[in-house]
Design a protein around this motif. Structure first.
Motif, PDB file in Angstrom:
ATOM      1  N   GLY A  24       0.811  -1.214   0.000  1.00  0.00           N
ATOM      2  CA  GLY A  24       0.000   0.000   0.000  1.00  0.00           C
ATOM      3  C   GLY A  24       0.845   1.265   0.000  1.00  0.00           C
ATOM      4  O   GLY A  24       0.531   2.233  -0.701  1.00  0.00           O
ATOM      5  N   CYS A  25       1.906   1.244   0.763  1.00  0.00           N
ATOM      6  CA  CYS A  25       2.788   2.414   0.845  1.00  0.00           C
ATOM      7  C   CYS A  25       3.530   2.642  -0.473  1.00  0.00           C
ATOM      8  O   CYS A  25       3.717   3.786  -0.897  1.00  0.00           O
ATOM      9  CB  CYS A  25       3.773   2.255   1.999  1.00  0.00           C
ATOM     10  SG  CYS A  25       2.972   2.298   3.628  1.00  0.00           S
ATOM     11  N   LEU A  26       3.963   1.560  -1.119  1.00  0.00           N
ATOM     12  CA  LEU A  26       4.630   1.702  -2.413  1.00  0.00           C
ATOM     13  C   LEU A  26       3.694   2.310  -3.447  1.00  0.00           C
ATOM     14  O   LEU A  26       4.119   3.123  -4.274  1.00  0.00           O
ATOM     15  CB  LEU A  26       5.136   0.341  -2.905  1.00  0.00           C
ATOM     16  CG  LEU A  26       6.392  -0.194  -2.243  1.00  0.00           C
ATOM     17  CD1 LEU A  26       6.629  -1.647  -2.623  1.00  0.00           C
ATOM     18  CD2 LEU A  26       7.600   0.660  -2.583  1.00  0.00           C
ATOM     19  N   ASN A  27       2.420   1.943  -3.386  1.00  0.00           N
ATOM     20  CA  ASN A  27       1.440   2.476  -4.338  1.00  0.00           C
ATOM     21  C   ASN A  27       1.222   3.972  -4.160  1.00  0.00           C
ATOM     22  O   ASN A  27       0.734   4.637  -5.072  1.00  0.00           O
ATOM     23  CB  ASN A  27       0.110   1.730  -4.229  1.00  0.00           C
ATOM     24  CG  ASN A  27       0.205   0.331  -4.801  1.00  0.00           C
ATOM     25  OD1 ASN A  27       1.002   0.073  -5.704  1.00  0.00           O
ATOM     26  ND2 ASN A  27      -0.591  -0.584  -4.275  1.00  0.00           N
ATOM     27  N   LYS A  28       1.560   4.507  -3.010  1.00  0.00           N
ATOM     28  CA  LYS A  28       1.397   5.939  -2.753  1.00  0.00           C
ATOM     29  C   LYS A  28       2.545   6.761  -3.346  1.00  0.00           C
ATOM     30  O   LYS A  28       2.451   7.981  -3.442  1.00  0.00           O
ATOM     31  CB  LYS A  28       1.314   6.209  -1.248  1.00  0.00           C
ATOM     32  CG  LYS A  28       0.059   5.648  -0.610  1.00  0.00           C
ATOM     33  CD  LYS A  28       0.041   5.899   0.876  1.00  0.00           C
ATOM     34  CE  LYS A  28      -1.183   5.278   1.534  1.00  0.00           C
ATOM     35  NZ  LYS A  28      -1.204   5.501   2.978  1.00  0.00           N
ATOM     36  N   LEU A  29       3.639   6.082  -3.722  1.00  0.00           N
ATOM     37  CA  LEU A  29       4.791   6.773  -4.302  1.00  0.00           C
ATOM     38  C   LEU A  29       4.541   7.095  -5.767  1.00  0.00           C
ATOM     39  O   LEU A  29       3.728   6.450  -6.428  1.00  0.00           O
ATOM     40  CB  LEU A  29       6.046   5.905  -4.184  1.00  0.00           C
ATOM     41  CG  LEU A  29       6.520   5.558  -2.776  1.00  0.00           C
ATOM     42  CD1 LEU A  29       7.722   4.621  -2.843  1.00  0.00           C
ATOM     43  CD2 LEU A  29       6.859   6.807  -1.978  1.00  0.00           C
ATOM     44  N   ARG A  37      15.690   8.836   1.919  1.00  0.00           N
ATOM     45  CA  ARG A  37      14.405   9.479   2.201  1.00  0.00           C
ATOM     46  C   ARG A  37      13.230   8.567   1.866  1.00  0.00           C
ATOM     47  O   ARG A  37      12.241   8.518   2.605  1.00  0.00           O
ATOM     48  CB  ARG A  37      14.295  10.801   1.440  1.00  0.00           C
ATOM     49  CG  ARG A  37      15.187  11.879   2.011  1.00  0.00           C
ATOM     50  CD  ARG A  37      15.056  13.174   1.259  1.00  0.00           C
ATOM     51  NE  ARG A  37      15.928  14.184   1.835  1.00  0.00           N
ATOM     52  CZ  ARG A  37      16.488  15.158   1.152  1.00  0.00           C
ATOM     53  NH1 ARG A  37      16.245  15.284  -0.152  1.00  0.00           N
ATOM     54  NH2 ARG A  37      17.273  16.032   1.742  1.00  0.00           N
ATOM     55  N   LEU A  38      13.346   7.851   0.751  1.00  0.00           N
ATOM     56  CA  LEU A  38      12.279   6.926   0.379  1.00  0.00           C
ATOM     57  C   LEU A  38      12.144   5.797   1.398  1.00  0.00           C
ATOM     58  O   LEU A  38      11.024   5.427   1.776  1.00  0.00           O
ATOM     59  CB  LEU A  38      12.528   6.352  -1.019  1.00  0.00           C
ATOM     60  CG  LEU A  38      12.262   7.291  -2.185  1.00  0.00           C
ATOM     61  CD1 LEU A  38      12.744   6.670  -3.499  1.00  0.00           C
ATOM     62  CD2 LEU A  38      10.792   7.639  -2.271  1.00  0.00           C
ATOM     63  N   ARG A  39      13.260   5.241   1.852  1.00  0.00           N
ATOM     64  CA  ARG A  39      13.214   4.171   2.857  1.00  0.00           C
ATOM     65  C   ARG A  39      12.586   4.676   4.152  1.00  0.00           C
ATOM     66  O   ARG A  39      11.738   4.003   4.747  1.00  0.00           O
ATOM     67  CB  ARG A  39      14.615   3.616   3.127  1.00  0.00           C
ATOM     68  CG  ARG A  39      15.134   2.694   2.048  1.00  0.00           C
ATOM     69  CD  ARG A  39      16.384   1.942   2.493  1.00  0.00           C
ATOM     70  NE  ARG A  39      17.453   2.819   2.900  1.00  0.00           N
ATOM     71  CZ  ARG A  39      18.426   3.254   2.109  1.00  0.00           C
ATOM     72  NH1 ARG A  39      18.487   2.878   0.857  1.00  0.00           N
ATOM     73  NH2 ARG A  39      19.373   4.054   2.585  1.00  0.00           N
ATOM     74  N   LYS A  40      12.984   5.872   4.580  1.00  0.00           N
ATOM     75  CA  LYS A  40      12.413   6.443   5.808  1.00  0.00           C
ATOM     76  C   LYS A  40      10.919   6.700   5.642  1.00  0.00           C
ATOM     77  O   LYS A  40      10.130   6.437   6.549  1.00  0.00           O
ATOM     78  CB  LYS A  40      13.142   7.740   6.182  1.00  0.00           C
ATOM     79  CG  LYS A  40      14.528   7.510   6.751  1.00  0.00           C
ATOM     80  CD  LYS A  40      15.207   8.817   7.116  1.00  0.00           C
ATOM     81  CE  LYS A  40      16.584   8.571   7.701  1.00  0.00           C
ATOM     82  NZ  LYS A  40      17.281   9.819   8.018  1.00  0.00           N
ATOM     83  N   SER A  41      10.543   7.204   4.494  1.00  0.00           N
ATOM     84  CA  SER A  41       9.138   7.473   4.220  1.00  0.00           C
ATOM     85  C   SER A  41       8.329   6.169   4.223  1.00  0.00           C
ATOM     86  O   SER A  41       7.240   6.102   4.799  1.00  0.00           O
ATOM     87  CB  SER A  41       9.015   8.173   2.858  1.00  0.00           C
ATOM     88  OG  SER A  41       7.672   8.298   2.479  1.00  0.00           O
ATOM     89  N   LEU A  42       8.871   5.130   3.601  1.00  0.00           N
ATOM     90  CA  LEU A  42       8.180   3.836   3.576  1.00  0.00           C
ATOM     91  C   LEU A  42       8.071   3.248   4.978  1.00  0.00           C
ATOM     92  O   LEU A  42       7.020   2.725   5.351  1.00  0.00           O
ATOM     93  CB  LEU A  42       8.907   2.860   2.643  1.00  0.00           C
ATOM     94  CG  LEU A  42       8.725   3.109   1.156  1.00  0.00           C
ATOM     95  CD1 LEU A  42       9.652   2.207   0.346  1.00  0.00           C
ATOM     96  CD2 LEU A  42       7.275   2.916   0.732  1.00  0.00           C
ATOM     97  N   LEU A  43       9.142   3.349   5.760  1.00  0.00           N
ATOM     98  CA  LEU A  43       9.114   2.819   7.120  1.00  0.00           C
ATOM     99  C   LEU A  43       8.051   3.527   7.950  1.00  0.00           C
ATOM    100  O   LEU A  43       7.266   2.889   8.648  1.00  0.00           O
ATOM    101  CB  LEU A  43      10.488   2.956   7.783  1.00  0.00           C
ATOM    102  CG  LEU A  43      10.592   2.441   9.209  1.00  0.00           C
ATOM    103  CD1 LEU A  43      10.274   0.951   9.277  1.00  0.00           C
ATOM    104  CD2 LEU A  43      11.986   2.712   9.766  1.00  0.00           C
TER     105      LEU A  43
END
Length: 176
Positions: free
Chosen positions: A116-121, A159-165
């Motif tokens: 779900g989080c990946l789909n928000k990117l 930043r992407l990893r932190k955002s996904l976490l």
């Protein structure tokens, strides 16, 4: 050190860090002694590294680690000469099963949250992550492809990893 060795060490470190609290918690639950649990956890970690070549990527690392911890605990208990009360084998198996079941549920929840989080990117962010983590492109390769510096690409990935976490944690908190 070869980049493959570095990759293997990094993969092992990431998997171990993600499973540490569950594996240590299981060991402590079986032994009820912090010092013994720490010793057994360290021994288990060494065994996990020694046997890491047998681990099948894509399978549940925590489940595999718990099985190794189980046998390590059994060996420890057999080696004890002090009079101590330990759980019976059937109780240990039931506790291990409950840890494994919890681990599987949590992994499923985490995978669903990640999806779900990946789909928000944005599509560009998704592609960058796919190239880096699915295709195994190096930061240097991505920087050349994007005509950016390695530092800039590394910062975007961080930043992407932190955002996904953060997103995964929020999704899992909402789901509970």
């Amino acid at each position: 050190m070869h980049s493959r060795d570095e990759h293997q060490i990094a993969a092992f470190s990431d998997l171990l860090a993600a499973s540490r609290s569950r594996v240590f918690g299981y060991i402590y639950a079986m032994l009820h002694n912090m010092s013994d649990a720490e010793d057994i956890y360290q021994q288990t970690t060494v065994l996990l590294w020694e046997k890491f070549g047998e681990y099948q990527p894509g399978t549940e690392f925590t489940s595999w680690a718990l099985k190794i911890a189980y046998f390590n605990i059994k060996n420890f208990q057999r080696s004890q000469h002090r009079a101590r009360v330990f759980f019976s084998e059937s109780v240990m198996e039931k506790v291990a099963d409950s840890f494994l079941a919890e681990s599987d549920r949590e992994a499923d929840e985490r995978t669903e949250a990640l999806s779900g989080c990946l789909n928000k990117l944005s599509p560009e962010q998704q592609e960058l992550l796919r190239l880096r983590y699915s295709d195994g492109a190096s930061v240097k390769q991505l920087a050349e492809q994007e005509n950016k510096t390695e530092a800039a690409v590394a910062m975007v990935l961080t930043r992407l990893r932190k955002s996904l976490l953060k997103c995964i944690k929020m999704q899992m908190a909402i789901g509970r």
